[in-house]
Scaffold this motif. Structure first.
Motif, mmCIF file in Angstrom:
data_model
loop_
_atom_site.group_PDB
_atom_site.id
_atom_site.type_symbol
_atom_site.label_atom_id
_atom_site.label_comp_id
_atom_site.label_asym_id
_atom_site.label_seq_id
_atom_site.Cartn_x
_atom_site.Cartn_y
_atom_site.Cartn_z
ATOM 1 N N MET A 125 0.830 -1.207 0.000
ATOM 2 C CA MET A 125 0.000 0.000 0.000
ATOM 3 C C MET A 125 0.867 1.260 0.000
ATOM 4 S SD MET A 125 -3.125 -0.939 -0.182
ATOM 5 C CE MET A 125 -3.910 0.594 0.197
ATOM 6 N N GLN A 126 1.920 1.277 0.802
ATOM 7 C CA GLN A 126 2.804 2.445 0.838
ATOM 8 C C GLN A 126 3.514 2.651 -0.497
ATOM 9 O OE1 GLN A 126 2.949 4.827 2.992
ATOM 10 N NE2 GLN A 126 1.526 3.832 4.371
ATOM 11 N N ARG A 127 3.928 1.557 -1.133
ATOM 12 C CA ARG A 127 4.581 1.660 -2.441
ATOM 13 C C ARG A 127 3.609 2.247 -3.464
ATOM 14 N NH1 ARG A 127 6.513 -3.176 -4.837
ATOM 15 N NH2 ARG A 127 8.053 -1.936 -5.931
ATOM 16 N N LEU A 128 2.358 1.791 -3.449
ATOM 17 C CA LEU A 128 1.365 2.302 -4.386
ATOM 18 C C LEU A 128 1.072 3.786 -4.128
ATOM 19 C CD1 LEU A 128 -1.073 -0.734 -4.485
ATOM 20 C CD2 LEU A 128 0.232 0.182 -6.419
ATOM 21 N N GLN A 129 0.949 4.175 -2.876
ATOM 22 C CA GLN A 129 0.697 5.576 -2.540
ATOM 23 C C GLN A 129 1.872 6.456 -2.939
ATOM 24 O OE1 GLN A 129 -0.369 5.741 1.595
ATOM 25 N NE2 GLN A 129 -2.283 4.627 1.277
ATOM 26 N N THR A 130 3.087 5.978 -2.727
ATOM 27 C CA THR A 130 4.274 6.740 -3.100
ATOM 28 C C THR A 130 4.375 6.867 -4.618
ATOM 29 O OG1 THR A 130 5.428 6.032 -1.104
ATOM 30 C CG2 THR A 130 6.779 6.885 -2.897
ATOM 31 N N ALA A 131 4.114 5.773 -5.325
ATOM 32 C CA ALA A 131 4.156 5.796 -6.796
ATOM 33 C C ALA A 131 3.115 6.756 -7.361
ATOM 34 C CB ALA A 131 3.953 4.392 -7.352
#
Length: 136
Positions: A125-131
């Motif tokens: 989830m954090q990777r998707l939000q950062t991307a």
């Protein structure tokens, strides 16, 4: 604004090594901000968004996994399993990881497996939000 030396090390590479004006890392207690002259400290880092400002540049964002941060004598060391810039995140892979973790949560697991699955889901989830912060 005064700066301090920061070393951001991921398990496989040096993410950033140089001067920094401010650094915000995700910790179990919340977002932890560091500026020049910060008192000595040590804390765990959890999966989330890390913000850092290099002198003369805009604030940058990175997705980080678990690790630790140490502040000592106006120098900061961040050790994490992984650190990724938004433009380096493979959104399809992150989404696939999120789906796998969400599906695993639907099955009976030991407490250890449950917590590992929650960590995997949080990281995806954090990777998707950062991307999402990066415009291609």
């Amino acid at each position: 604004m005064r700066s301090f030396k920061v070393h951001i090390l991921a398990a496989s590479h040096t993410f950033y090594d140089g001067e920094c004006e401010s650094l915000i890392v995700p910790t179990p207690e919340g977002q932890y901000g560091i500026q020049a002259g910060h008192s000595n400290a040590i804390s765990a880092v959890i999966p989330g968004k890390m913000l850092y400002r290099i002198p003369g540049e805009e604030t940058k964002i990175a997705a980080v996994s678990s690790g630790m941060v140490k502040v000592e004598n106006n120098e900061v060391l961040v050790l994490v399993d992984s650190a990724e810039r938004p433009e380096d995140i493979d959104r399809n892979r992150a989404e696939a990881a999120r789906i796998r973790a969400a599906e695993r949560l639907q099955h009976k697991q030991s407490m250890h497996e449950y917590y590992q699955t929650k960590i995997a889901l949080d990281r995806a989830m954090q990777r998707l939000q950062t991307a999402a912060k990066y415009k291609r």
